[in-house]
Design a protein around this motif. Structure first.
Motif, short mmCIF file in Angstrom:
data_model
loop_
_atom_site.label_atom_id
_atom_site.label_comp_id
_atom_site.label_asym_id
_atom_site.label_seq_id
_atom_site.Cartn_x
_atom_site.Cartn_y
_atom_site.Cartn_z
N LYS A 1 9.41 2.23 -6.68
CA LYS A 1 9.29 3.54 -6.06
C LYS A 1 8.23 3.51 -4.97
O LYS A 1 7.27 2.74 -5.04
N THR A 2 8.41 4.37 -3.98
CA THR A 2 7.36 4.56 -2.99
C THR A 2 6.21 5.36 -3.62
O THR A 2 6.36 5.91 -4.71
N ILE A 3 5.13 5.43 -2.90
CA ILE A 3 3.96 6.16 -3.41
C ILE A 3 4.27 7.65 -3.58
O ILE A 3 3.63 8.34 -4.37
N GLU A 4 5.31 8.13 -2.87
CA GLU A 4 5.72 9.53 -3.00
C GLU A 4 6.74 9.75 -4.11
O GLU A 4 7.13 10.89 -4.39
N GLY A 5 7.23 8.66 -4.72
CA GLY A 5 8.18 8.78 -5.80
C GLY A 5 9.64 8.58 -5.42
O GLY A 5 10.53 8.71 -6.25
N PHE A 6 9.90 8.24 -4.16
CA PHE A 6 11.27 7.96 -3.72
C PHE A 6 11.63 6.51 -4.06
O PHE A 6 10.75 5.68 -4.32
N PRO A 7 12.93 6.15 -4.02
CA PRO A 7 13.31 4.75 -4.20
C PRO A 7 12.63 3.87 -3.15
O PRO A 7 12.51 4.25 -1.98
N ALA A 8 12.15 2.70 -3.57
CA ALA A 8 11.49 1.78 -2.65
C ALA A 8 12.44 1.35 -1.54
O ALA A 8 13.67 1.41 -1.69
N PRO A 9 11.90 0.93 -0.40
CA PRO A 9 12.76 0.59 0.75
C PRO A 9 13.83 -0.44 0.44
O PRO A 9 13.55 -1.54 -0.02
N ASP B 1 0.81 -1.21 0.00
CA ASP B 1 0.00 0.00 0.00
C ASP B 1 0.85 1.27 0.00
O ASP B 1 0.33 2.37 -0.20
N PHE B 2 2.15 1.11 0.25
CA PHE B 2 3.05 2.26 0.36
C PHE B 2 3.91 2.45 -0.89
O PHE B 2 4.71 3.37 -0.96
N LEU B 3 3.75 1.55 -1.87
CA LEU B 3 4.52 1.63 -3.11
C LEU B 3 3.65 2.13 -4.25
O LEU B 3 2.42 1.99 -4.23
N ASP B 4 4.29 2.68 -5.26
CA ASP B 4 3.61 3.13 -6.46
C ASP B 4 2.99 1.90 -7.15
O ASP B 4 3.72 0.99 -7.55
N PRO B 5 1.68 1.85 -7.30
CA PRO B 5 1.08 0.65 -7.90
C PRO B 5 1.49 0.42 -9.35
O PRO B 5 1.39 -0.71 -9.85
N GLU B 6 1.98 1.46 -10.00
CA GLU B 6 2.43 1.32 -11.39
C GLU B 6 3.91 0.96 -11.49
O GLU B 6 4.38 0.53 -12.55
N ASP B 7 4.65 1.15 -10.40
CA ASP B 7 6.10 0.91 -10.41
C ASP B 7 6.56 0.67 -8.98
O ASP B 7 6.86 1.61 -8.25
N ILE B 8 6.63 -0.59 -8.57
CA ILE B 8 6.94 -0.89 -7.17
C ILE B 8 8.42 -0.67 -6.83
O ILE B 8 8.83 -0.91 -5.70
#
Length: 327
Positions: free
Chosen positions: A309-317, A300-307
């Motif tokens: 990235k986070t939902i805010e557009g930062f690199p994923a954890p 729920d915290f990742l970009d659903p179109e590109d995991i």
């Protein structure tokens, strides 16, 4: 103080008396009294009453080496198993684990066992070592530290639900040399006594990461070992990401350094032999919602179109584990 809690702390004090940590007793009891008078959560007494309803059992096995497994379903009746499961559900959400308790699978949000399996090959043997876990959560890794032969394990974390979850598991194991204290690192005097200090998943929540690393160092004896896990980003020793109001929907995230930058920070505050033990992009299988943690989780915290990235557009954890030695 709640009588049950009073017993827990007295047992801890008694254990410290004959340990290299005896000088901690100069300040610790007063801090616990202060916590009892001003810092306890409004539901703490209710949680303690629920803990008091947990039945006593005799586990046929306890495995802390390869998991945290306490007994099996054949040890108890179906009624007792349902009673335990109902009580343990009262302490949701369960975030760190998993635990296997008399045939009950407490399927936590995090597969903390995966992290442990990645970390433990890279650290010094814990046999007969005195260990501190800073930000210990429900204590999952503390049990695994005990399973690796540590002679004494102390966990600190100010989150009182985690404290209660630890006590719920401890009720069934009854190990004498493992203790959880509801404190933050900022309340710790420089003990300079632990052989090993773990801090996993805390650094990025600190507004002053250099002060935090110094506080960790001050708990170690000279030559002691720090195991530090935190969120990181790609880059050189000058690269540090400071997110905006949120990172992966978390409000209290401050600094995400690169591994070279974090290495430099550790060296500057007085660590040597800094080495990277593990780096891992958190997967949707390692952190997810379960029947024991039913609210939002990583997907729920990742970009659903590109995991990536986070939902805010930062690199994923991405999480790194560094190991270092106090000079």
């Amino acid at each position: 103080m709640n009588k049950l809690a009073e017993t827990w702390f007295k047992d801890c004090y008694q254990s410290l008396l004959t340990s290299p940590l005896a000088h901690w007793l100069e300040t610790l009891p007063a801090q616990i009294r202060e916590w009892d008078q001003h810092g306890r959560h409004g539901e703490f007494d209710k949680w303690c009453r629920l803990l008091g309803k947990l039945p006593d059992t005799t586990p046929s096995e306890i495995d802390l080496k390869t998991s945290v497994t306490i007994g099996n379903g054949a040890d108890i009746s179906d009624y007792t198993q349902a009673q335990i499961q109902g009580l343990m559900k009262q302490f949701m959400p369960w975030r760190k684990g998993p635990y296997y308790l008399h045939g009950i699978h407490i399927d936590t949000e995090w597969r903390s066992d995966w992290k442990w399996d990645r970390v433990v090959p890279h650290i010094s043997d814990l046999t007969d070592r005195t260990v501190l876990d800073v930000g210990c959560g429900s204590g999952y890794h503390m049990w695994r530290m005990l399973g690796e032969g540590a002679s004494r394990v102390i966990g600190i974390d100010p989150t009182q639900l985690f404290f209660i979850q630890f006590q719920a598991i401890a009720h069934f194991i009854r190990a004498p040399h493992i203790h959880f204290l509801p404190l933050g690192i900022e309340q710790m005097q420089p003990l300079n006594a632990f052989d090993t200090v773990f801090s996993m998943g805390v650094l990025y929540h600190r507004k002053d990461p250099i002060a935090f690393l110094t506080q960790l160092k001050q708990q170690l004896r000279k030559g002691g070992e720090l195991i530090l896990e935190t969120l990181v980003v790609e880059g050189d020793e000058t690269t540090v990401l400071m997110a905006g109001e949120r990172y992966a929907q978390m409000r209290n995230v401050w600094f995400l350094p690169s591994v070279p930058a974090l290495t430099l920070w550790l060296e500057r505050v007085g660590f040597t032999d800094v080495r990277l033990a593990d780096v891992n992009v958190t997967s949707l299988e390692e952190q997810r919602a379960t029947d024991w943690m039913t609210s939002q989780s990583l997907k729920d915290f990742l970009d659903p179109e590109d995991i990536s990235k986070t939902i805010e557009g930062f690199p994923a954890p991405k999480r790194a584990v560094l190991v270092a030695t106090r000079k």
